[in-house]
Design a protein around this motif. Structure first.
Motif, PDB file in Angstrom:
ATOM      1  N   GLU A 277      -7.614   7.033  -1.894  1.00  0.00           N
ATOM      2  CA  GLU A 277      -7.791   7.346  -0.478  1.00  0.00           C
ATOM      3  C   GLU A 277      -6.649   6.824   0.397  1.00  0.00           C
ATOM      4  N   LEU A 278      -5.665   6.142  -0.215  1.00  0.00           N
ATOM      5  CA  LEU A 278      -4.603   5.536   0.568  1.00  0.00           C
ATOM      6  C   LEU A 278      -3.749   6.546   1.355  1.00  0.00           C
TER       7      LEU A 278
ATOM      8  N   VAL B 103       0.826  -1.207   0.000  1.00  0.00           N
ATOM      9  CA  VAL B 103       0.000   0.000   0.000  1.00  0.00           C
ATOM     10  C   VAL B 103       0.864   1.263   0.000  1.00  0.00           C
TER      11      VAL B 103
ATOM     12  N   ILE C  84     -11.573   1.983   3.151  1.00  0.00           N
ATOM     13  CA  ILE C  84     -11.582   2.860   1.980  1.00  0.00           C
ATOM     14  C   ILE C  84     -12.017   2.061   0.766  1.00  0.00           C
ATOM     15  N   ARG C  85     -12.244   2.779  -0.354  1.00  0.00           N
ATOM     16  CA  ARG C  85     -12.755   2.135  -1.553  1.00  0.00           C
ATOM     17  C   ARG C  85     -11.745   2.049  -2.684  1.00  0.00           C
ATOM     18  N   GLY C  86     -10.626   2.767  -2.599  1.00  0.00           N
ATOM     19  CA  GLY C  86      -9.663   2.731  -3.684  1.00  0.00           C
ATOM     20  C   GLY C  86      -8.358   3.393  -3.311  1.00  0.00           C
ATOM     21  N   ARG C  87      -7.388   3.318  -4.237  1.00  0.00           N
ATOM     22  CA  ARG C  87      -6.043   3.785  -3.929  1.00  0.00           C
ATOM     23  C   ARG C  87      -5.971   5.298  -3.795  1.00  0.00           C
TER      24      ARG C  87
ATOM     25  N   LEU D 248      -3.994  -5.644  -1.869  1.00  0.00           N
ATOM     26  CA  LEU D 248      -4.617  -4.317  -1.885  1.00  0.00           C
ATOM     27  C   LEU D 248      -6.086  -4.407  -1.475  1.00  0.00           C
ATOM     28  N   THR D 249      -6.800  -5.406  -1.987  1.00  0.00           N
ATOM     29  CA  THR D 249      -8.207  -5.569  -1.614  1.00  0.00           C
ATOM     30  C   THR D 249      -8.353  -5.757  -0.111  1.00  0.00           C
TER      31      THR D 249
ATOM     32  N   TYR E   5      -7.636  -2.392   1.619  1.00  0.00           N
ATOM     33  CA  TYR E   5      -8.751  -1.445   1.508  1.00  0.00           C
ATOM     34  C   TYR E   5      -9.821  -1.758   2.553  1.00  0.00           C
ATOM     35  N   ARG E   6     -10.124  -3.063   2.719  1.00  0.00           N
ATOM     36  CA  ARG E   6     -11.148  -3.449   3.691  1.00  0.00           C
ATOM     37  C   ARG E   6     -10.738  -3.052   5.103  1.00  0.00           C
TER      38      ARG E   6
END
Length: 973
Positions: A959-960, A918, A954-957, A945-946, A949-950
């Motif tokens: 927001e990382l 990440v 968050i819903r995607g990169r 990555l999945t 995210y959980r």
């Protein structure tokens, strides 16, 4: 059925005021205008009753088109009942007749207040209309109220000028009677059927289309011949066709409405009803979401509406501004189909939408307000005329460049055109439907295409595609008949092979394996001079023989002999099938199998044989844990499939795709393709599939035990046809039963799976590791020695294939069966083997860690045990394996761990691998770049990555970066 007037308070007040003025000696005129069926006559009748009750003497007439040729026919009927004047025959001089009739009326009115009620004045003869206009100019000084009803509906053929159009507004009060609003219409329905629900009421309201005439007629039909009120059991269901209505008041009312509108308007209405049948079906709108027409009335001067009829109400009712023009494309197509003026058609569509007969659908097309209304409009229209309308519409849409499916929808309802464009449109529409995964629609287009003139070879191609699509639409018997017909038509050798492979696939799917193989052998015998095609048919024969145990053994025996003695006669795809056979028979290693498969892939092959080669190579690659290569082969194989041709390798490729997901532990992906209960029930008779087996095991892994139980019992395996997919499902059901605490039931399933697989000469544990599973059941039931023997044999066979997954799994079970220091060593070797696997070992590694941790606990090594168990819990959580996660946590508690096993959310919950990935992703690296930097498979990067995210919520990169800056949760213990 009749009832009180609703939404008519304004006009009743207007007429009551006129009556009072007539009683006071001051006459006037009121013109009631409105479309057919809106209740002009009812309002007029109400005015007659009210005037008679107030002491006025009433003279009335209802005009008729039959009397238009008789001068003054309407006025003569109006004044005829006056007993004081018996000689009313007009003289030849119209002016003299008019003057005489006026004197008669003047004399009669002198006796007291008078109401002249003239219904349907638009049908009066011309002299009567002139006389009535003149009367309006004179009666203001007489105690006479003239009330006339006039139809003012927009028609295709323009009507003649209305009564009031040549009169000053000061002489006549014009009131337009609006269609009935939804609220008032619903009240009428509920008055007839008090127990009616909101949806049924709303349907009746739509069928009434704002017309009291139609609504009352419909309620009459729904009430049948009863005279004692509605049935006690509630309202009857609304039928789909007017043929189910008795005694037929509703279709009769619609026919009268069309007759009043005139021939040209009726033709346009019927054309619209016919064309609407070809449009996409509307999705029903829930009652609470429907717009409703508010209470409406029109009062006062000409052309005005009641204040309650707001613009907002009109917008809800029409789907837009009432003044908005209807789409020109619909109007033009309709005008061409009906042979009418496009401008008048556009105006009629707008007018009918405005009064509620038509309602726009979400695409803006004007539709009749209800299916019963559309059906009634079409009643009695000749089929030939309807088909002609569809053909004209299809040609019009084609000229304007509309979508092929919009054109084809009309061709479906027209007979053969006999021109090349029709066949082209239907085939193109079928192609679109196939790519949209709508095989049923595609089949409809091709069935219609058969009505066009076709050569034998073109018909053979169409029949092959149609049979394939019908089979995909679960119409197996019809599909086989189509494909068999294609077999007997003259065609190129390549097309004959396509048809034979499709027919063979369909027959095997229906359990007719012997017939399928005979079809392929006959085709093979007709291919002299085409060695490449001959080898393709041979390959199809070998593959389809898998569905029959005896035939399979004989077929592979012959293929093996041919491969040894005459390899030049065996194609690359058939040699790949031999590799697959030897792999499952435990005769070669994964490395050797992949070497041979890659060599075969490098050889040139016929395009018709390539799907067999790619599908077989993909399966071998997946068994060999070459998952990325297997996925590329699956994608390539599926991309090369003809979308409208039945082929056995399409099913095989989809199965391999599911195998790859299972090997990666991608349980979410597997569960997503399971289908609903109805879909499973629909194919329960044909037996479970390989994908059903994977879904069942995924449900077990994710802890969804109730769903897993339902799926396990959804198929009657005693009636399922023999297949390797049945064996795979038996293994999966054994997994489900063992997880549910039924080792005896699981043992039965695993043993039956093993018996069947052995009979098929499938000995390698690469497909179904049933020996290890039986060993686990024996251990649970106390049979240690049997378990040890089976686990030892499993490891021997696993080392032949020699992939980390198969060897690691066998080591794990053998370690548990062995026990002691030897068993602990084997369990540790299993973990090391699976951890070093080139592909993600997924759930196998979790189970190995869990088994090793338990054995360490038994050996008293609690520290090392907790380390293994925490790793197992972390990996299980990342993979979504809730069942194994729960087992790991339970083992940790038994080992004395007091803290939570993992931090489930926040950046502190990330494993070291997830954090590295990440951080690179947050820095802008792509998945491919991350995989290269960390020497991982791209799929592994995506999995991490999945999971991250959980955990981060968050819903995607994108927001990382922000998520990583948040304070970290306490670390795992």
């Amino acid at each position: 059925m009749s009832g009180p007037l609703r939404e008519r308070d304004g006009v009743r007040e207007l007429l009551a005021a006129g009556t009072e003025r007539a009683r006071a000696g001051s006459g006037g005129a009121v013109l009631l205008q409105g479309a057919t069926g809106t209740g002009r006559t009812s309002v007029l009748e109400d005015a007659v009753r009210d005037a008679a009750g107030r002491g006025l003497r009433v003279l009335r007439v209802r005009c008729s088109p039959e009397d238009t040729g008789v001068p003054f026919a309407a006025v003569l009927q109006l004044l005829g009942p006056v007993t004081d004047f018996t000689d009313l025959a007009p003289d030849p001089d119209d002016r003299g007749s008019a003057a005489r009739l006026w004197r008669l009326l003047y004399a009669y009115a002198a006796q007291g207040p008078l109401l002249l009620a003239v219904d349907d004045v638009h049908l009066a003869d011309a002299p009567s209309r002139r006389w009535l206009r003149e009367a309006v100019r004179r009666i203001d000084r007489l105690p006479v109220l003239l009330v006339a009803g006039e139809r003012n509906q927009y028609d295709i053929d323009p009507g003649r000028a209305g009564l009031a159009q040549s009169l000053p507004p000061s002489l006549v009060r014009t009131h337009t009677i609006a269609p009935l609003g939804d609220t008032a219409a619903a009240e009428l329905v509920r008055a007839a059927y008090p127990a009616a629900g909101p949806d049924w009421t709303a349907e009746c309201v739509r069928a009434g289309a704002g017309s009291p005439l139609l609504l009352h007629a419909l309620l009459d039909d729904l009430g049948g011949t009863r005279t004692d009120g509605p049935a006690p059991d509630g309202p009857p269901p609304l039928p789909d066709t007017c043929a189910a209505l008795y005694p037929g008041s509703y279709p009769a009312a619609v026919a009268w409405w069309l007759d009043c509108a005139g021939g040209a308007t009726a033709e346009v209405a019927r054309c619209l009803a016919a064309l609407e049948e070809a449009w996409p079906q509307e999705t029903p709108v829930p009652t609470q979401a429907r717009g409703t027409r508010g209470t409406r009335d029109t009062r006062g001067t000409r052309g005005t509406r009641d204040a309650r009829d707001t613009r907002e109400t009109r917008h809800r009712r029409t789907g837009g501004d009432a003044a908005d023009p209807v789409g020109p494309d619909v109007a033009r197509a309709l005008a061409e189909a009906a042979g009418a003026d496009p401008a008048r058609v556009a105006g009629w569509l707008t007018a009918m939408t405005r009064i509620g007969i038509l309602r726009p659908d979400p695409a803006g097309r004007p539709r009749f307000a209800h299916r019963l209304l559309r059906d009634a409009v079409l009643s009695g229209w000749p089929t030939a005329r309807r088909e002609a309308a569809h053909r004209v519409a299809a040609e019009a849409l084609l000229r304007r460049g509309e979508r092929v499916e919009a054109v084809a929808a009309h061709l479906l309802r027209a007979p053969g055109v006999g021109l090349p464009w029709a066949l082209r449109v239907l085939r193109d529409a079928a192609t679109v439907a196939v790519h949209d995964a709508r095989p049923g629609d595609a089949a409809r287009y091709l069935r219609r295409a058969l009505d066009e003139p076709l050569s034998d070879d073109r018909r053979q191609q169409l029949l092959t595609e149609l049979g394939s699509l019908e089979y995909a639409s679960a119409d197996g018997a019809v599909a086989i008949a189509r494909l068999a017909e294609a077999q007997h038509l003259r065609a190129t050798p390549r097309d004959r092979v396509r048809a034979a492979v499709a027919l063979g696939t369909a027959l095997v799917g229906r359990g007719e394996v012997t017939t399928a193989l005979e079809v392929l052998r006959r085709t093979e015998g007709s291919l002299d001079g085409h060695p490449g095609l001959t080898r393709t048919v041979q390959t199809a024969t070998v593959l389809l023989s898998d569905a029959d145990l005896a035939t399979r053994q004989e077929t592979y025996r012959r293929l093996s002999e041919s491969g040894r003695h005459a390899p030049e006669l065996v194609g690359t795809a058939s040699r790949a099938l031999l590799v697959r056979y030897e792999a499952t028979a435990g005769l070669l290693s994964a490395g050797e199998a992949m070497t041979r498969v890659r060599a075969l892939l490098a050889e040139p092959s016929d395009p018709l044989a390539e799907p067999f080669l790619l599908g077989t190579a993909a399966a071998v690659a997946e068994w060999a844990d070459e998952l990325d290569e297997a996925e590329r082969l699956v994608d390539r194989g599926l991309a090369g499939q003809h979308p409208a041709l039945l082929h056995p390798m399409e099913h095989a490729l989809l199965n391999t795709r599911a195998d790859i997901a299972a090997a990666r532990g991608d349980v979410a992906r597997l569960i997503a393709v399971r289908g609903d209960g109805a879909a499973i029930a629909a194919r329960a008779h044909s037996g479970p599939s390989n994908r059903d087996a994977h879904v069942l095991m995924a449900l077990v892994h994710t802890g969804r035990s109730e769903e897993a139980g339902r799926l396990a019992e959804a198929f009657d395996l005693s009636r399922a046809p023999e297949s390797w997919e049945l064996n795979r499902f038996l293994y999966a059901r054994g997994v489900q039963r063992l997880a549910a605490g039924d080792p005896a039931g699981a043992l039965h399933d695993f043993l039956e799976c093993g018996r069947r697989q052995t009979a098929r000469e499938v000995l390698s544990p690469v497909v179904t590791p049933w020996r290890s599973a039986v060993a686990q059941c024996r251990l649970a039931l106390g049979g240690g020695q049997e378990a040890l023997a089976l686990a030892t044999e499993e490891l021997r066979l696993a080392r032949v294939w020699n992939t980390p997954r198969t060897v690691g799994r066998a080591l794990r079970v053998l370690g548990t069966a062995t026990g002691g220091r030897r068993g602990l060593h084997l369990a540790e070797e299993a973990v090391d083997t699976l951890r070093d696997a080139p592909a993600d070992a997924g759930m196998e590694l979790v189970e190995a860690l869990l088994a090793h941790g338990r054995q360490l606990l038994a050996a008293g090594e609690r520290g090392r045990a907790r380390e293994r168990l925490r790793e197992a819990a972390d990996l299980a959580e990342r993979k979504g394996g809730l069942r194994l996660l729960a087992l790991a946590e339970k083992a940790l508690r038994e080992g004395g761990s007091r803290a939570p096993t993992t931090v489930r959310t926040g950046s502190g919950a990330l494993t070291a691998s997830e954090r590295r990935i990440v951080e690179l992703a947050a820095a802008g690296r792509t998945n491919t770049e991350i995989a290269g930097l960390l020497h991982l498979a791209r799929r592994t990067v995506e999995t991490h990555l999945t999971s991250a995210y959980r955990k981060l919520g968050i819903r995607g990169r994108a927001e990382l970066p922000a998520a990583l800056e948040r304070p970290r949760s306490p670390a795992s213990t």
